[in-house]
Scaffold this active site. Structure first.
Site, PDB file in Angstrom:
ATOM      1  N   SER A  62      49.364  26.027  43.501  1.00 48.78           N
ATOM      2  CA  SER A  62      48.157  26.263  44.304  1.00 48.78           C
ATOM      3  C   SER A  62      47.838  27.753  44.274  1.00 48.78           C
ATOM      4  O   SER A  62      48.529  28.526  43.616  1.00 48.78           O
ATOM      5  CB  SER A  62      48.347  25.762  45.724  1.00 48.78           C
ATOM      6  N   LYS A  83      35.311  28.451  42.044  1.00 52.29           N
ATOM      7  CA  LYS A  83      36.388  27.573  42.504  1.00 52.29           C
ATOM      8  C   LYS A  83      35.729  26.256  42.885  1.00 52.29           C
ATOM      9  O   LYS A  83      34.993  26.175  43.866  1.00 52.29           O
ATOM     10  CB  LYS A  83      37.088  28.196  43.704  1.00 52.29           C
ATOM     11  N   CYS A 118      -2.493  35.590  50.672  1.00 51.19           N
ATOM     12  CA  CYS A 118      -3.722  35.948  49.967  1.00 51.19           C
ATOM     13  C   CYS A 118      -4.629  34.755  49.721  1.00 51.19           C
ATOM     14  O   CYS A 118      -5.718  34.906  49.180  1.00 51.19           O
ATOM     15  CB  CYS A 118      -3.396  36.647  48.641  1.00 51.19           C
ATOM     16  N   CYS A 162       3.086  31.764  44.516  1.00 51.36           N
ATOM     17  CA  CYS A 162       1.700  32.211  44.585  1.00 51.36           C
ATOM     18  C   CYS A 162       1.333  32.672  43.181  1.00 51.36           C
ATOM     19  O   CYS A 162       2.048  33.466  42.578  1.00 51.36           O
ATOM     20  CB  CYS A 162       1.607  33.372  45.578  1.00 51.36           C
TER      21      CYS A 162
HETATM   22  S1  IVH Z   1      43.140  27.862  38.383  1.00 51.26           S
HETATM   23  C1  IVH Z   1      47.807  28.030  39.684  1.00 51.26           C
HETATM   24  N1  IVH Z   1      40.587  27.584  38.498  1.00 51.26           N
HETATM   25  O1  IVH Z   1      42.060  25.297  43.447  1.00 51.26           O
HETATM   26  C2  IVH Z   1      46.584  27.389  39.937  1.00 51.26           C
HETATM   27  N2  IVH Z   1      41.883  26.399  40.082  1.00 51.26           N
HETATM   28  O2  IVH Z   1      43.750  26.172  45.713  1.00 51.26           O
HETATM   29  C3  IVH Z   1      45.587  27.827  38.952  1.00 51.26           C
HETATM   30  N3  IVH Z   1      40.570  25.032  41.615  1.00 51.26           N
HETATM   31  O3  IVH Z   1      44.703  23.155  42.964  1.00 51.26           O
HETATM   32  C4  IVH Z   1      44.379  27.121  39.238  1.00 51.26           C
HETATM   33  N4  IVH Z   1      38.610  25.535  40.774  1.00 51.26           N
HETATM   34  O4  IVH Z   1      42.617  22.542  41.723  1.00 51.26           O
HETATM   35  C5  IVH Z   1      41.749  27.231  39.042  1.00 51.26           C
HETATM   36  N5  IVH Z   1      38.296  27.454  38.454  1.00 51.26           N
HETATM   37  C6  IVH Z   1      39.449  27.085  38.986  1.00 51.26           C
HETATM   38  C7  IVH Z   1      39.540  26.197  40.070  1.00 51.26           C
HETATM   39  C8  IVH Z   1      40.782  25.880  40.600  1.00 51.26           C
HETATM   40  C9  IVH Z   1      39.255  24.831  41.692  1.00 51.26           C
HETATM   41  C10 IVH Z   1      41.560  24.407  42.502  1.00 51.26           C
HETATM   42  C11 IVH Z   1      42.770  23.896  41.794  1.00 51.26           C
HETATM   43  C12 IVH Z   1      43.942  24.252  42.646  1.00 51.26           C
HETATM   44  C13 IVH Z   1      43.301  24.793  43.844  1.00 51.26           C
HETATM   45  C14 IVH Z   1      44.154  25.870  44.435  1.00 51.26           C
END
Ligand code: IVH
Length: 702
Positions: A92, A137, A440, A455
């Site tokens: 995570s 994200k 206007c 506009c």
């Molecule tokens: S990279 C080590 N890129 O966010 C983890 N994660 O809070 C590297 N997530 O479980 C993850 N968009 O599912 C990465 N562009 C993105 C992401 C992303 C969403 C999620 C991912 C992860 C969570 C972590």
């Protein structure tokens, strides 16, 4: 072999060949449709091919394989999901909630990589061997897809990171998940023998809304938000149900990879490109940056555009680009040290819409604003919130008198998120969106393919005022004394109609205005005069090109060095520049191709405006035409004449880069008294070492 068996055999061979052909074709059309958004055939033609394949597979069940496009319709319910151990844990992310926290993360990255030697400031944005990649994200459900010899063999939820649920049948129903990897173009990498793809399953906002509306009409329970809907769909035991939910997969990384031919993947951006080449949808916007300044601007843009992005994003993920550095950084508890989520601030409150007003912006956009019963959101009293555009009012069905949830994100204008239906009282009124400009009276139209009503009158006073006000604003030309009230008067009495007109103002004319004595008039004319020599980047930012803020303006100025060259640059040339994406590139070319914009620039130049590059001050007395493009400088030890900042700015103004760590890529180390380890490193690597005097001589300032 008897005759019947022989016939059967030929039939089988023909069927096998046709099945292969059809699958190839359907995979190709799927990709055109779901990834490129550019279908080559009609839905009816697609259905015909699809049904032909289904027919053949029914006739020859032994020829049915799991990667067939027909497998997307779902399989019968499973009693429960099997658990599946990830080959490598799915981690995570740690969070940052503001830019300072992001800088602190960067500081830790530099320290960990041991780049922060004695003279390195932790926040130094240009440490050369570390760069960053930022992308949205996605707010959905994380998933891992396993491909063996290019065939999708498993789809697994994140679970606890070590072990997830095997949801392969469900994943197969997601239209834009490749069942079989393909090289979509000549640039695509070869298909590896084994590949774990990581990404997020989401529901596009528009599809979520449509689905929820239909559920509402059918009296079914509504989903709270796209994330819940996506996560729920993925965990359906009956994949035929999943197949009816509009899911989309975005790929952002890889786990295991084995048997990739050619050069190994060494950077995050290479992974994204490889994933795109294998048929995955990747983020439509992402950024490579060697400083967090670029990341910050990207973040602000994303926050600004948040409502118009087709999916929900809850922040930015910032990653260290180079795998080499990622490996050195490693992980702490369940999160990698090389990545961080920079979350969007989400602050919400509930209040009542008292009215809806329309304002006209710099580009003529008619923006509806909800006038609210004042309410406190995160320590700020909010009494207005944007409704973005006509379609948004309709989509959210906001009516005067409604109780709504509003959201404040960062320093952008608060927005109406949704109506609380349960609180709608009798007597609420629908808003009629005007079809003429409230300022206007000209027609207000919604151009094909756009959501904004504009506009049509380019000389609409409201637009002119916004453009002039922007011209004088702090990040643009920074004209002292050109405030909102003054701009209003100048436009209302017809004295100025565009920025070029500002430079034609005389003290005598200005003195006639309200609250404007001769002294203030003279001050304003002088302030305007001073901006004639403004640096090129400010001038570019002042033009108000969409998507061109201070950072992009600076990048453009540095890359091209002159207004003429920027005006001539085509899409391709622009896109090649680090930090400039396709969207920005097309806004820039579109702006400079318009006659009225070219006309404005011509009048500005004839009026004496002469944007400077390199900026005055940085370049006083230096050799004109000096070109450091491609050269990398490191300053170490004490400087006696210049400050560090000045020295760096000088190098940059000539197109070079100033970084803080010495490596094989460094061209010059400028060493002053007290220089230590960097000097030694330069000696070791055979990098040329000069002193400050030699540097000054080099730039013609000795
Ligand atoms: S990279 C080590 N890129 O966010 C983890 N994660 O809070 C590297 N997530 O479980 C993850 N968009 O599912 C990465 N562009 C993105 C992401 C992303 C969403 C999620 C991912 C992860 C969570 C972590």
């Amino acid at each position: 072999m008897n005759a019947a068996a022989e016939r059967d055999n030929t039939g089988r061979t023909t069927a096998r060949r046709r099945i292969a052909e059809l699958r190839d074709e359907l995979h190709h059309h799927n990709h055109r449709y779901y990834i490129l958004d550019d279908p080559l055939i009609s839905d009816a033609e697609y259905d015909l091919l699809f049904r032909e394949l289904q027919g053949l597979e029914e006739e020859w069940p032994d020829l049915l394989t799991t990667d067939s496009p027909t497998m997307r319709v779902g399989a019968p319910p499973a009693p429960e999901f099997e658990s599946y151990r990830h080959a490598r844990p799915m981690l995570s992310l740690a969070n940052a909630f503001d830019f300072d926290e992001l800088r602190e993360w960067q500081g830790r990255v530099y320290r960990q990589l041991d780049l922060a030697g004695e003279e390195v400031e932790e926040t130094d944005p240009s440490l050369e061997d570390v760069t960053f990649l930022a992308e949205p994200k996605f707010d959905g459900a994380a998933i891992e897809l396993v491909y063996e010899n290019g065939i999708l063999t498993a789809g697994v939820t994140r679970g606890d990171g070590e072990t997830g649920e095997n949801v392969t049948d469900n994943v197969r129903t997601i239209r834009n998940v490749p069942l079989r990897l393909r090289q979509v173009d000549r640039k695509a990498r070869s298909i590896p023998a084994l590949l774990d793809v990581r990404g997020e399953v989401i529901m596009l906002r528009s599809e979520f809304d449509t689905m929820n509306r239909k559920r509402g009409e059918a009296g079914e329970q509504l989903f709270a938000n796209p994330r819940n809907a996506a996560a729920g769909a993925l965990r359906q035991l009956d994949s035929r149900v999943t197949a009816t939910r509009p899911l989309t997969f975005f790929a952002y990384g890889i786990g295991r990879i084995e048997g990739l031919e050619g050069k190994p993947l060494e950077r995050q951006s290479e992974v994204l490109k490889a994933l795109g080449g294998w048929g995955f949808r990747i983020a439509d916007r992402w950024l490579r940056a060697d400083s967090l300044n670029g990341v910050e601007e990207f973040y602000r843009q994303l926050v600004d555009d948040r409502e118009s992005i087709p999916y929900e994003a809850d922040g930015l993920v910032v990653k260290v680009e180079e795998f080499r550095n990622q490996q050195r950084l490693g992980q702490v508890s369940r999160s990698p040290r090389w990545a961080i989520a920079w979350k969007f601030p989400a602050q919400q409150a509930t209040t009542v819409v008292e009215g809806i007003e329309i304002s006209v912006g710099r580009t003529g956009a008619l923006t509806p604003t909800a006038v609210l019963e004042p309410v406190e959101v995160g320590g700020v009293t909010v009494s207005r919130a944007t409704l973005h555009n006509r379609e948004e009012i309709e989509r959210k069905d906001v009516r005067i008198g409604d109780t709504v949830i509003i959201q404040r994100a960062g320093d952008v204008i608060p927005a109406v998120v949704k109506v609380i239906d349960e609180k709608r009282k009798p007597g609420t009124r629908r808003f009629k969106f005007p079809d003429t400009c409230p300022e206007c009276g000209s027609d207000a139209v919604q151009p094909e393919g756009e959501v904004v009503v504009r506009c049509v009158n380019l000389s609409c006073p409201a637009q002119i005022k916004e453009r002039l006000f922007h011209w004088g604003s702090r990040d643009a030309m920074d004209v002292d004394g050109l405030g909102e009230k003054l701009v209003e008067q100048l436009v209302d009495c017809g004295m100025v109609t565009d920025p070029a007109g500002l430079y034609e103002l005389k003290v005598e004319d200005l003195s006639l205005l309200d609250r404007m004595g001769e002294i203030s008039a003279r001050n304003l004319v002088e302030a305007l005069d001073r901006t004639k020599q403004a640096p090129l980047d400010r001038f570019l930012a002042a033009l108000g090109i969409r998507q061109v803020g201070t950072h992009v303006a600076r990048v453009l100025a540095r890359e091209f060095g002159s207004l003429e060259k920027i005006m001539e640059a085509d899409q391709e040339t622009l896109e090649e520049i680090f930090d400039i994406g396709p969207e920005v590139a097309s806004q820039v070319t579109a702006f400079f191709s318009r006659t009225e914009n070219r006309g404005l620039i011509k009048r500005l130049l004839t009026g004496g405006v002469a944007p400077q590059w390199p900026p005055e001050g940085a370049g006083t007395g230096v050799s004109p035409g000096l070109d450091f493009t491609g050269l990398v400088f490191v300053f170490t030890g004490e400087l006696e004449v210049l400050t560090r900042d000045e020295a760096k700015r000088l190098v940059e103004s000539f197109g070079g880069r100033a970084t803080s760590s010495v490596s094989g890529k460094t061209d010059y180390v400028v060493a002053g008294p007290g220089a230590g380890s960097k000097r030694e490193k330069a000696e070791e690597l055979g990098v040329e070492i000069i002193n400050e005097a030699a540097f000054l001589k080099m730039i013609g300032r000795a």
